[in-house]
Structure formats: C-alpha cells, structure tokens
Design a protein around this motif. Sequence first.
Motif, PDB file in Angstrom:
ATOM      1  N   ALA A 274       0.834  -1.205   0.000  1.00  0.00           N
ATOM      2  CA  ALA A 274       0.000   0.000   0.000  1.00  0.00           C
ATOM      3  C   ALA A 274       0.867   1.252   0.000  1.00  0.00           C
ATOM      4  N   ARG A 277       2.273   1.839  -3.497  1.00  0.00           N
ATOM      5  CA  ARG A 277       1.255   2.361  -4.405  1.00  0.00           C
ATOM      6  C   ARG A 277       0.958   3.830  -4.102  1.00  0.00           C
ATOM      7  N   TYR A 278       0.975   4.191  -2.830  1.00  0.00           N
ATOM      8  CA  TYR A 278       0.744   5.598  -2.464  1.00  0.00           C
ATOM      9  C   TYR A 278       1.877   6.461  -3.009  1.00  0.00           C
ATOM     10  N   TYR A 520      -6.028   6.953   2.623  1.00  0.00           N
ATOM     11  CA  TYR A 520      -5.762   6.137   1.439  1.00  0.00           C
ATOM     12  C   TYR A 520      -5.917   4.649   1.757  1.00  0.00           C
ATOM     13  N   LEU A 521      -5.455   4.246   2.925  1.00  0.00           N
ATOM     14  CA  LEU A 521      -5.465   2.835   3.300  1.00  0.00           C
ATOM     15  C   LEU A 521      -6.872   2.324   3.555  1.00  0.00           C
ATOM     16  N   GLY A 526      -5.775   1.867  -1.131  1.00  0.00           N
ATOM     17  CA  GLY A 526      -5.210   0.883  -0.220  1.00  0.00           C
ATOM     18  C   GLY A 526      -6.172  -0.220   0.167  1.00  0.00           C
ATOM     19  N   VAL A 529      -5.533  -3.319  -1.777  1.00  0.00           N
ATOM     20  CA  VAL A 529      -4.331  -4.013  -1.327  1.00  0.00           C
ATOM     21  C   VAL A 529      -4.646  -4.870  -0.107  1.00  0.00           C
TER      22      VAL A 529
END
Length: 550
Positions: A274, A277-278, A520-521, A526, A529
């Motif tokens: 994650a 990707r961020y 985001y997560l 995220g 993910v």
Amino acid sequence: MDLDFNEWVAVISIAIPSLGFLWEFAVVGRKRLGYRVQMDTLAEHATQSPYAGVLRDMQLNGHRLKDPSFVLLRIENAGSALIDDIDYLTPSDDPCGIRVTFRRRHVAGLVVTELSQDDLRESFVRERQDAPGFVAVPGFGFDNNAESLTGVIRLPKVKLPLRAEYKVLVVLERWSEDHTGEPFPKPVFRGAVGAHRRWYDPLARFVRLSVAKTESHVFASRPAWIGIGLLAAAVVAQGAITLLLPPDRAPLDCVGGTLHLNGSTAFAPAVREAAARYEEACAGKDVSIPVGDGTFDGSGAGLADLEKAGQEAGVEVGEGLGDHITFTDGIASGKHPRALYRTVAYSVFTLVVNRDAGVENLTVGQIRDLYAGKITNWSQLNGADVPVHLVNRHVGSGTRSALVQRVLAVKEGDNRQPPQATVDDCTALDDDTYGVCEVDGTESMLETVSGTAGGFGYSEVTNAEKRAKDDRDLVRITIAGQQATLDGVENGDYPYWQTELAYTYGEPPAGSLAAAFLTYLTEQGGRDVLRAYGNRLCSEVENPRVCEPS
C-alpha cells in the motif's frame, strides 16, 4: 517542441494508430481485391453414393477424370472504392487480372456461377460475331503445364463496384503422372490492385503484392467499427490527458514528505505494498515512505518507537505527530496515554506444523494442552513419534497476543502465556527432546517450523499460504475441522483472528502525511491491497464484533 518522455509516448500513441488507420482504409484499403475459397473438395468419396452416377462418368476428351475435385472461388471488392479495369496491377497489354494456380491438378473446366450484378457478365463473355452463342473474353480461361504438374485459371480485369462479387466453379483432376494420394495443396492466388499514378503507388505495390484473403464480411462488421472507434477514442483521450495536464500532477489529497511506518510483521506485507502504491500515485508530491526488510519489528517494538518519536519531537498534549504510524495486531499491552488507535481491518491467523509431526487438525483443547506443556510428543495426538518443538514469538508480538486472547484463554481476561523458551536459539533444539524457542518475526517463524522436526507455531494466514505453496514441509492446521477463512471468522466458526489497529502519537494533524495515508489505506486505493492480502476492512464487515479490538 521540447517534450519529455511521457509526452513523446502520448504523441506516438496518437500518431501510429492514426497513420495506420489512414494507410489501411484511406490508402491501401481503398482498392482492395479479396478472395475466398468457399469449397475445395474431392469427388471420389461422393461417388460411393447410389445416386452419384454423373460424378463417376465425368469425362474430358474421352477419358474419365482421375480423382476429380471441385473448387468454388469467390472474388470480391473488399475495399472502399470502385475497382476499375485499369486498377489491376498487371501489364496493360495483359488482359488477365488474377491467376489462380492449382498444384498437382489439371484444370478440366471452369464456369462463372454467380454474379452480384448482371453488368459483370460482359467481363467474362461476349456474343459471337460469326455464329450464335458466346465466347470467353480475353483474359478468361485456363492453362495446364505438364512439366510442373499445375493448372492455372485466368480471371479477367473485372470492373467491380463497391461490395460487388462473383463466383467461379472450377473442375479439376489429378495429373496422370502424379501418383500420390495426399491432399492437394491449397490454391495460390496472384493478382493485385491499386490506384495508378498516385504518389503512394510504389509503396502500395511493395506492401500489397497479392490479392487479400477475406473472411465473412466484405469490409468491416458493425462490431469491428465500434471496436475501432472505441480504441481510437481511448488512445486520443489518453494522449490528450498526458499532454494537457501538468507533468507529475498528483491527486488533490496527496501530501508530500516522509512517513515512518512500523509494527506488526504479520500485517507488514500489505502495508508495504500500500505504501509503494501511495508513493507511485503521489509521485508529484515528493513522497517517501521507507519500508525495508527491517522496518517492521513487531507490534510492541513498533509502539515503543512511535512513543519515542513523539517524545523526541516534543509533541504537546492535544497535538499530534504527523509522520509516524504503527500497526498492531489488537490493542497493545501496557499503558500508552499518548497513543491513539483506529481500527483498520481484521486478519486471520493460522497454526502451522512441520510435516514430520503427522497431524493436520487439532481441537482447541488439544492446542491448549500443547501450550500448557501437557503434550510433549506428537504420538500423544495420534501423530508421529516425534517430540513437540514449540516455536513462539517474543512477548509483545501481536500474533502471539492474538493466540493468547483468542485461543488459549478459557475465559475473558485469561492470560495463559505459552511456556518459556528452553533454549536461547531455535537452532539449539534437540531433535530427540521436547523443547521451546522464540523467534522475532513471521518469516522467521515459518522458516523455523519448516526446518525443525516436530516444529509447531503460528502465522498470519496469507504469509503461511504463500510459504506452504513452495514448502512441502510446512502444513497449515485446521482448528476443529475449520479452515482459516474470513467467512469462518465472521460466522463464529474459526477462533484465531485479530483486529489490525493503526496507532498514532496523538491525533495526526489535518493535512499531514500520516492522516492522508490512513485515508488512502481505509477509503481509497489501499483498500484493494488489504483485500488482496486476505484482510477484511472493518467498514465492510457484516458482523461488527470481529472488529472489536481486544
């Protein structure tokens, strides 16, 4: 024009399909002559029919045809413009526009069987001047070559309006000198068309040397046109976005800076991906999230690092640290007055055992007896005569805490810890004697259990699944017959799981990198993910109790 690499890619992605489209449909495709072999069959099998006397009696010049065969050809205008007689790319003094060669076959006769337009007939025959009837026009007929054992039919330079076509039926026989019984080679077409006296004529001649084989549609079907249009629109849109938007433009909620992550080794693989990707999504904001192999060192150690970072930064009460996050499996033990947590997802854990132990399923009672030291040999559980070697995580591990709280505890509040280590290093375990050791991470746990006869331990389920695919010495244990699955947890059938928490030192400031990454997560990219790594987001659970931290 000064373009960077991405902009050049966008320009090329527009230019190449556009040029290809123009070349195919506006240049070469305007004058395209197509053909299909609609039938090529031997008559020998059909002659076995009781009504096939005509086929058996087929003759040419007084002799019966040898292995007669029939070929039906379809010639068509497969382009987007009229094909005139001057468009055939053969010498002007050659009345033939197309030649079709049949190897190892002798042409006995041919006839035009179907014309899409009556006007096409005059291209093949004309009225006799000296007697009633019709004669073939120059360029329409056939030849046979005994030396090469080939037969050739000649088709004239037919003027074909758009979508016009005609069919030719050819009767052939095997050359008497050819004694093989193998199937005949496919017909070979020679011929081409193109617009004369144009600037691209030499190139068109070089690219399209022969008449093109066509399929079920003369030009392009409606689905094909739709697909071409959608592809072109997508390419143009991608190129326009790349060219018109500022370079390295990041999403509006991206925050730059450096973010430090730590904590659970079980949750680490998902968080690492994650984070990567961020960083990729927010590359224009100069984001750095360093997550190497030694970044995650356990829930307890991670929380200690978080509190140390907050104290060193001098964060006042009521404020928060915006560049540190620690992930734990469940609520961390001890008192942490400045550490705040939020639930993220829940993870499933599994027990693992070395294959030499000879067991695959255990009840909760048997697991408790193992960790109470009551069972020291796997034969006591109908397994192999191999000593039990318990492999534990160090105190402070979230995976260990989940085992204690969810499996070993008889009632809420029990704190039945696994037995103390009998050796300082797992490599010192005696193969012939019961023993206990401790490791400091998930990968170490799986590697030790796999390499230790009678080894028994625990891990986050996704890590264990990946390891077990390539490691036959590692076996995942079912608990009372239940597999370690997300649905099993939510149904209440599987006991070993834990809520994953994200700890921050105080409430991270709005606009901080820590706050942005948590959003985001749990709410953006995220989420995919976490799902891919076998976790279920707390915002998506049907049974809220599974996300109640313990």
